[in-house]
Design an enzyme around this catalytic site. Structure first.
Site, PDB file in Angstrom:
ATOM      1  N   VAL A  89       0.865  -1.191   0.000  1.00  0.00           N
ATOM      2  CA  VAL A  89       0.000   0.000   0.000  1.00  0.00           C
ATOM      3  C   VAL A  89       0.892   1.229   0.000  1.00  0.00           C
ATOM      4  O   VAL A  89       2.078   1.143   0.319  1.00  0.00           O
ATOM      5  CB  VAL A  89      -0.966   0.022   1.211  1.00  0.00           C
ATOM      6  CG1 VAL A  89      -1.871  -1.182   1.210  1.00  0.00           C
ATOM      7  CG2 VAL A  89      -0.198   0.111   2.526  1.00  0.00           C
ATOM      8  N   THR A 131       8.115   0.863   0.397  1.00  0.00           N
ATOM      9  CA  THR A 131       9.287   1.489   1.009  1.00  0.00           C
ATOM     10  C   THR A 131       8.864   2.134   2.319  1.00  0.00           C
ATOM     11  O   THR A 131       7.895   2.881   2.360  1.00  0.00           O
ATOM     12  CB  THR A 131       9.856   2.558   0.067  1.00  0.00           C
ATOM     13  OG1 THR A 131      10.107   1.940  -1.170  1.00  0.00           O
ATOM     14  CG2 THR A 131      11.118   3.158   0.620  1.00  0.00           C
ATOM     15  N   LEU A 162      12.290  -2.073  -8.571  1.00  0.00           N
ATOM     16  CA  LEU A 162      11.951  -1.858  -9.982  1.00  0.00           C
ATOM     17  C   LEU A 162      11.816  -0.371 -10.289  1.00  0.00           C
ATOM     18  O   LEU A 162      11.421   0.415  -9.436  1.00  0.00           O
ATOM     19  CB  LEU A 162      10.656  -2.588 -10.356  1.00  0.00           C
ATOM     20  CG  LEU A 162       9.319  -2.120  -9.793  1.00  0.00           C
ATOM     21  CD1 LEU A 162       8.748  -0.926 -10.546  1.00  0.00           C
ATOM     22  CD2 LEU A 162       8.328  -3.254  -9.852  1.00  0.00           C
ATOM     23  N   GLU A 164      10.027   2.421 -12.959  1.00  0.00           N
ATOM     24  CA  GLU A 164       8.898   2.462 -13.888  1.00  0.00           C
ATOM     25  C   GLU A 164       9.405   2.600 -15.321  1.00  0.00           C
ATOM     26  O   GLU A 164      10.454   3.193 -15.562  1.00  0.00           O
ATOM     27  CB  GLU A 164       7.972   3.611 -13.514  1.00  0.00           C
ATOM     28  CG  GLU A 164       7.168   3.258 -12.286  1.00  0.00           C
ATOM     29  CD  GLU A 164       6.293   4.398 -11.815  1.00  0.00           C
ATOM     30  OE1 GLU A 164       5.759   5.138 -12.641  1.00  0.00           O
ATOM     31  OE2 GLU A 164       6.160   4.531 -10.594  1.00  0.00           O
ATOM     32  N   LYS A 219      16.774   0.181   0.982  1.00  0.00           N
ATOM     33  CA  LYS A 219      15.897   0.715  -0.064  1.00  0.00           C
ATOM     34  C   LYS A 219      15.954   2.248  -0.067  1.00  0.00           C
ATOM     35  O   LYS A 219      16.085   2.871  -1.118  1.00  0.00           O
ATOM     36  CB  LYS A 219      14.468   0.214   0.168  1.00  0.00           C
ATOM     37  CG  LYS A 219      13.425   0.823  -0.712  1.00  0.00           C
ATOM     38  CD  LYS A 219      13.609   0.457  -2.182  1.00  0.00           C
ATOM     39  CE  LYS A 219      12.941   1.468  -3.056  1.00  0.00           C
ATOM     40  NZ  LYS A 219      12.024   1.002  -4.007  1.00  0.00           N
ATOM     41  N   PHE A 225      20.999   7.434  -3.120  1.00  0.00           N
ATOM     42  CA  PHE A 225      22.246   7.464  -3.913  1.00  0.00           C
ATOM     43  C   PHE A 225      21.945   7.759  -5.384  1.00  0.00           C
ATOM     44  O   PHE A 225      22.656   8.514  -6.030  1.00  0.00           O
ATOM     45  CB  PHE A 225      22.983   6.120  -3.806  1.00  0.00           C
ATOM     46  CG  PHE A 225      23.914   6.022  -2.635  1.00  0.00           C
ATOM     47  CD1 PHE A 225      23.528   6.431  -1.367  1.00  0.00           C
ATOM     48  CD2 PHE A 225      25.185   5.507  -2.788  1.00  0.00           C
ATOM     49  CE1 PHE A 225      24.385   6.334  -0.278  1.00  0.00           C
ATOM     50  CE2 PHE A 225      26.058   5.409  -1.709  1.00  0.00           C
ATOM     51  CZ  PHE A 225      25.656   5.819  -0.449  1.00  0.00           C
ATOM     52  N   CYS A 275       9.049   8.128  -5.855  1.00  0.00           N
ATOM     53  CA  CYS A 275       9.950   7.600  -4.815  1.00  0.00           C
ATOM     54  C   CYS A 275      11.063   8.526  -4.359  1.00  0.00           C
ATOM     55  O   CYS A 275      11.267   8.687  -3.152  1.00  0.00           O
ATOM     56  CB  CYS A 275      10.567   6.297  -5.301  1.00  0.00           C
ATOM     57  SG  CYS A 275       9.349   4.997  -5.441  1.00  0.00           S
ATOM     58  N   LYS A 278      10.261  11.532  -1.941  1.00  0.00           N
ATOM     59  CA  LYS A 278       9.611  10.987  -0.740  1.00  0.00           C
ATOM     60  C   LYS A 278      10.619  10.223   0.119  1.00  0.00           C
ATOM     61  O   LYS A 278      10.670  10.401   1.345  1.00  0.00           O
ATOM     62  CB  LYS A 278       8.475  10.071  -1.184  1.00  0.00           C
ATOM     63  CG  LYS A 278       7.896   9.189  -0.105  1.00  0.00           C
ATOM     64  CD  LYS A 278       6.652   8.477  -0.604  1.00  0.00           C
ATOM     65  CE  LYS A 278       6.925   7.267  -1.460  1.00  0.00           C
ATOM     66  NZ  LYS A 278       7.274   6.054  -0.735  1.00  0.00           N
TER      67      LYS A 278
END
Ligand code: UDX
Ligand code: UDX
Length: 462
Positions: A89, A131, A162, A164, A219, A225, A275, A278
């Protein structure tokens, strides 16, 4: 038919959907069910028109759907019937209270943990796929063990790396699979169960295990990085523009050093996606929480440079176009945060469009996959903006084109035809450095790449 394992995934988003489709595709002996609170999403996963665009995803889903891959909104039934539950989620940045704008909002996560606890009738392995801040597994465990009902829950962290646009390729051939657990007998046993799933198609040496905290933190650090490399090269692009150096030449020379490597060194209008920002802000918040002010400031600067880069792009447009954009037409080539996806979350295009509209420019947006999302992102923003599928039509009558997404189709358009349809002087701002500048310049465009000398037809005297 009886299946060897019953796997459930809660959250049918960009991460949960493709990941489960790949597991089902590679492991016909397992039953994989994906559930979500959003019935529209689930219906879309069941239809011919999947809710997300990813090259190769349709084939993988179609091959496994209704065979051993199922989509449903019945979360409770899914929990009851499963042995292993992946939780995928969303964990957005908090918008309220302590840590607003930085910390992760874990409300969906906790709600899901409670839902599992309320409905589980047998022991289960819970896999963190989303994450999360380091040490979330402990909170998860505390909720799951808050009732003394002899049901065992082992919490395992298996972050998804992964990207996108290449999700299917990344899932099929990952650089590594990371599985973290408590270093206890049952923790290790649970971890091995998850290793067994991936062993169906991932070579043994690419599956690594660790303690649960290292796995959660890795993660965040991997994303930090990657983003840091982009901010590093983008900061240098600003210096290149002042010194006549060419950022592509610099990144090539630097990247050929084996120790540095050549990936993720493309200067751009700035990174986007759900990602990077955030996760870095989450890392910043965690460091601050633990009193590590210097560490936290260091990572925060990665986001600050990214904001600066987006801002700089708009300022270049403004200054090049004689310091006024009011009433001018600007065509955005691309709105997605990167090529090969329809996703626009945190796309630099959102910031750029809003800034251009604030300057009272008229904005025409074109994108092969992201127009629907673009429209949603800009809903409620005042200004003259339109969404046009065809790039030629979108550019017609415009004063400038700004390339925001590196879609391949923009590399090979008939720019002579485009130039002839535009108002003069015509400008191109290439936020992705994908175009042939000399060729465009020779057609008549004034060309502004990122981190490279501009090519204009203006002289000191005209
Ligand atoms: C999200 C996070 O952004 C990422 O950091 C994390 O690693 C995985 O989850 P993504 O899959 O891209 O990634 O998010 P999104 O597409 O928003 O999917 C989340 C799904 O969970 C949505 O479909 C949402 O409806 C669903 N959900 C959310 C639930 O099923 N239950 C909830 O309580 C909350
Ligand atoms: C990222 C991570 O790569 C992935 O491992 C993680 O699981 C999720 O976050 P994603 O956000 O999907 O994946 O895409 P990514 O390819 O990393 O690109 C992120 C942003 O950086 C995009 O806006 C992209 O255009 C930009 N970028 C990337 C650059 O500006 N320059 C580069 O050299 C590379």
């Amino acid at each position: 038919m009886t299946f060897e394992k019953n796997i459930l995934c809660i959250g049918a988003g960009y991460v949960g959907g493709p990941t489960m489709a790949m597991i089902a595709h590679k492991c016909p002996q397992y039953k994989v069910t994906v559930v979500d609170i959003n019935p529209d999403r689930i219906n879309a996963w069941k239809s011919e028109d999947l809710p997300i665009y990813e090259p190769g995803l349709d084939e993988v889903v179609t091959a496994a759907r209704e065979r051993n891959l199922f989509f449903s909104t019945d979360i409770e039934k899914g929990i009851k019937e499963s042995d292993i539950i992946f939780v995928s989620v969303n964990t957005p940045t908090k918008t309220f209270g302590e840590g607003a704008g930085m910390a992760s909002d874990l409300q969906y996560w906790e709600k899901t943990a409670r839902q599992i606890l309320d409905n589980a009738e047998s022991s289960k392995i819970i896999v963190e796929k989303s994450t999360l801040p380091v040490r979330t597994a402990r909170a998860m465990e505390r909720i799951l063990t808050s009732r003394n009902n002899h049901i065992r829950f082992d919490v395992v962290a298996n972050p998804e790396f992964l990207a996108e646009g290449t999700a299917i390729r990344d899932l099929e051939n990952p650089d590594r699979i990371l599985i973290g657990s408590r270093e206890t007998d049952s923790g290790r046993e649970a971890r091995n169960e998850i290793v067994d799933i991936y062993r169906n198609w991932v070579p043994e040496e690419k599956i690594i295990t660790s303690n649960v905290w290292s796995s959660e933190l890795s993660k965040l650090v991997a994303n930090a990085f990657l983003a840091q490399r982009i901010s590093s090269i983008n900061s240098i692009s600003a210096l290149c523009e002042k010194t006549q150096a060419d950022v592509a030449e610099v990144s090539k020379a630097v990247g050929m050093d084996n120790r540095i490597g050549n990936k993720f060194l493309n200067a751009s209008v700035g990174f986007g996606g759900s990602c990077f920002k955030k996760d870095i802000l989450n890392l910043v918040y965690l460091c601050r929480h633990y009193g590590l002010e210097e560490v936290s400031n260091y990572w925060e600067s990665v986001v600050r440079i990214n904001d600066y880069q987006k801002q700089r792009f708009v300022l270049t447009i403004l200054e090049a176009m004689f310091n006024t954009l009011a009433g001018k037409r600007i065509c955005l080539f691309g709105f997605a945060f990167k090529a090969d996806t329809g996703d626009t979350r945190e796309s630099p295009a959102i910031f750029i469009t809003k800034k251009l509209l604030d300057e009272k420019a008229v904005v025409n947006i074109t994108d092969p996959k992201a127009l629907e999302n673009a429209e949603a992102d800009l809903a409620g923003h005042n200004g003259n903006v339109s969404f046009v599928k065809d790039p030629y039509e979108a550019a017609t009558g415009c004063d400038a084109i700004a390339v925001v997404t590196e879609w391949d189709i923009y590399r090979n358009l008939d720019y002579e035809k485009i130039f002839n349809s535009m108002r003069k002087p015509a400008f191109i701002f290439d936020g992705r450095n994908i175009l042939d500048y000399k060729y465009l310049y020779n057609i008549g465009f004034n060309v502004y790449p990122i981190g490279k000398p501009k090519l204009t037809h203006f002289t000191k005297t005209n």
